[in-house]
Scaffold this active site. Structure first.
Site, short mmCIF file in Angstrom:
data_model
loop_
_atom_site.label_atom_id
_atom_site.label_comp_id
_atom_site.label_asym_id
_atom_site.label_seq_id
_atom_site.Cartn_x
_atom_site.Cartn_y
_atom_site.Cartn_z
N GLY A 302 -4.72 6.08 8.78
CA GLY A 302 -5.41 5.37 7.72
C GLY A 302 -4.44 4.67 6.80
O GLY A 302 -4.61 3.49 6.44
N TYR A 303 -3.40 5.39 6.40
CA TYR A 303 -2.41 4.77 5.51
C TYR A 303 -1.57 3.75 6.25
O TYR A 303 -1.11 2.77 5.68
CB TYR A 303 -1.55 5.84 4.82
CG TYR A 303 -2.34 6.48 3.72
CD1 TYR A 303 -2.50 5.84 2.50
CD2 TYR A 303 -3.01 7.69 3.91
CE1 TYR A 303 -3.27 6.38 1.50
CE2 TYR A 303 -3.79 8.25 2.92
CZ TYR A 303 -3.91 7.59 1.70
OH TYR A 303 -4.69 8.12 0.72
#
Ligand code: MG
Length: 670
Positions: A302-303
């Site tokens: 996600g990051y």
């Protein structure tokens, strides 16, 4: 002649919604913040120098309303649209019901807004309230429909927030990484910690310009309001500049956003400082945070995807506003590598494994990103291949792929949606978002992820929230090997072998998981159809070795006599797993949960195959994981090691499926 715009000791007073709103500062001098020699501000300067600040402010507003020289790639003036979700967010916000964070319903903060209201003591809920995510949706409602009530309410809320969330000067402390972790996870009522955390400040700063574009032509956006708006924007940028996070994605977000402030508000005297600072940090951090194989070093998909957005949006804003020179050519190439890394770890149905703090992301999320990325990287033909469902563009010329530095290994039969694939994670230690999950994997057969990651359930918060977070991080809730069911002590996995291109593809990784216990995991991808996983627990230590498998939700049957687990989906798309060991195994059903987003969890089946390691002899497992269709007969599986003892360099075993024997072997160093 220096003229203060607002000299009253108590306030700037503005009237909205029949309420008297006081701006905290009695000393706003917007003209002193601006470079009045900036092209276009000639009239403003003349009026200001003549002492007519009322007219000077009117001229300043006219300048900003007419300004066309700055380009915001994120805001398309001619085709602004609003989604049903944004519409609801805007309507709720008109009643002071604010959405702040996924996983929580919007809460009502009262007619007289209480910005410190904290209905659930989860830190993210309180932090993200201060990102004011409904300001843009309300702005869109005004922009599209021309209904002044949205602009009027927004100006009220904007000023109310300023009044009730004062920026109180606090000594900047240099915190060690450990101290910062404690600081981030503590729960207290100091409002500054939430309203003025640099991440939240930078978020608000990043949206100032889009907000400005949406509301600038409203009657509520008066010359006086403009002066408060510009002053508030300036103090936000100034705060970020002086309070950068130490490292990680927060620092990248902050740098990108201060760059935006410098580009979108070039009239400020400090604009060049902001632009330079933001671009310098992004260029400096990119080689530090992005491994040569393309993954961001926090190893959270996600990051990682978020960081693509940060680097790319900074580049785009620079390019369309004449600042391309701030970024070297390798900066763009690195983003391209990050994009390739991202689509490689997606499962065949384009969902993303929920490693680390990742929440559920499905095909539509991936396609949205691909469409966006493609506009900057049309040369990456794979993006078009995914977008078109294989009808145009080109799939990557390889199928399986290793990312050795970050430790992501992907076995893939092909690039179609029904492909067989395993995504395995075994790399170096990562940051706060990481979990002790070394060796874990997701496997997809025919569009079903049979071993989805557990997710993270929550970030920090009070004791109960933190306890839940810890439970989703545990090593044993991943598909890997433990000692005494404890979390891994060390994550520093090395790849010993990666061999692809043949009927049998091989990966060997090794991690010094515990003091005196090394976990070597070998994976064979046989005929691009099924997997044989060999786990070896090597070392002096004695204790309980556990080999854990956490399955997808749905019907799962465990046959304890046969050490066999099988799913029983009615659509026929099923998986069976069978484990063999060189010592006696004890099968246990263990607690199993999966969480797709914050504060939501569902039960699932999970098992561990346990062996009491009584001496220095390694415990060695063979696990066969294969798809089967319940319309056919259950496959008969057998497997055994051909060499009785563990050998540092060689592995030999054979697997027999329905009478067909396959020899599996490798020799390290060859
Ligand atoms: Mg996990």
């Amino acid at each position: 002649m220096k003229i203060k715009l607002f000299l009253l000791l108590v306030c700037v007073s503005l009237y909205f919604n029949n309420s008297k709103i006081y701006c905290q500062s009695s000393d706003i001098d917007v003209f002193s913040l601006l470079d009045l020699n900036y092209k276009g501000l000639e009239n403003v300067k003349k009026l200001h120098l003549a002492g007519n600040d009322t007219e000077a402010l009117k001229a300043l507003l006219k300048y900003y309303r007419d300004r066309e020289t700055v380009v915001n790639p994120a805001f398309k003036q001619d085709n602004t649209s609003i989604s049903p979700e944004e519409k609801k967010m805007a309507e709720d916000a008109m009643q002071h019901t604010f959405f702040s964070y996924n996983g929580f319903k919007p809460f009502n903060y009262g007619k007289d807004i209480d910005w410190t209201y904290w209905p659930v003591r989860d830190n993210e809920l309180r932090w993200q309230l201060h990102r004011q995510k409904w300001f843009i949706p309300m702005g869109k409602m005004f922009y599209i429909n021309g209904d002044e009530k949205y602009a009027k309410e927004w100006t009220f809320q904007y000023l109310d927030w300023i009044k009730k969330n004062p920026l109180i000067a606090q000594p900047k402390k240099e915190l060690s990484k450990e101290e910062q972790l404690i600081e981030d996870n503590k729960v207290d009522d100091n409002n500054m910690r939430y309203a003025w955390r640099p991440m939240e400040v930078s978020h608000r700063l990043s949206e100032q310009y889009t907000i400005f574009q949406l509301y600038r032509n409203s009657n509520s956006f008066t010359p006086e309001f403009l002066s408060v708006f510009l002053w508030n924007t300036h103090r936000h940028a100034d705060f970020v500049l002086k309070h950068y996070s130490k490292e990680g994605n927060h620092l990248l977000f902050e740098a990108q956003r201060i760059l935006f402030a410098g580009v979108f508000f070039p009239e400020f005297k400090d604009a060049a400082t902001w632009r330079n600072s933001g671009s310098e940090i992004l260029v400096r951090e990119m080689p530090k945070q992005i491994y040569p194989d393309g993954f961001q070093f926090e190893l959270d998909p996600g990051y990682h995807s978020g960081c693509i957005g940060i680097f790319l949006s900074a580049l785009r804003v620079a390019e369309v506003n004449g600042y391309t020179y701030m970024f070297p050519s390798w900066y763009r190439q690195t983003i391209s590598g990050m994009i390739q890394a991202y689509y490689n770890i997606l499962l065949p149905d384009l969902s993303c494994p929920m490693f680390s703090d990742m929440t559920k992301k499905v095909k539509s999320d991936a396609l949205k990103s691909f469409k966006d990325w493609k506009t900057s990287f049309p040369e990456d033909k794979a993006l078009q291949y995914f977008i078109s469902g294989g009808k145009s563009g080109e799939a990557p010329e390889y199928a399986s792929r290793a990312f050795n530095t970050s430790g992501f290994y992907i076995f893939r039969s092909d690039w179609t949606e029904n492909a067989t694939a395993m995504v395995l994670k075994a790399g170096p230690q990562a940051g706060w978002h990481a979990q002790p999950d070394n060796g874990t994997f997701n496997i997809m057969f025919n569009g079903r992820n049979f071993f989805p990651d557990a997710g993270s359930f929550s970030y920090g918060g009070d004791a109960e929230v933190t306890r839940m977070r810890e439970s989703f991080k545990q090593t044993k809730v991943h598909n890997t090997l433990t000692l005494n069911n404890k979390n891994l002590e060390v994550t520093n996995s090395k790849c010993l072998l990666w061999k692809t291109g043949n009927d049998i593809e091989i990966l060997v990784v090794e991690n010094p998981s515990y003091k005196s216990l090394t976990h070597r995991r070998s994976v064979f991808f046989v005929d691009k159809k099924f997997f044989v996983v060999v786990d070896e627990a090597i070392g002096e230590t004695t204790g309980l070795i556990g080999l854990h498998f956490n399955l997808c939700e749905g019907p799962v049957k465990m046959d304890t006599l046969l050490n066999q687990v099988e799913t029983q989906f009615k659509d026929g798309n099923n998986m069976m797993l069978k484990t063999f060991c060189n010592q006696n195994q004890k099968k246990q059903e263990q607690e199993g949960w999966i969480s797709y987003k914050a504060k939501e969890k569902f039960p699932r089946k999970a098992f561990s195959f346990d062996v009491e390691k009584k001496n220095t002899k390694p415990v060695r497992y063979i696990t066969v994981i294969m798809p089967y269709n319940t319309l056919n007969q259950l496959p008969k599986i057998n497997a055994s090691f051909d060499s009785k003892e563990f050998n540092d360099n060689n592995l030999k075993l054979s697997v027999t499926i329905n009478g067909k024997k396959t020899n599996l072997t490798y020799q390290l160093g060859k």
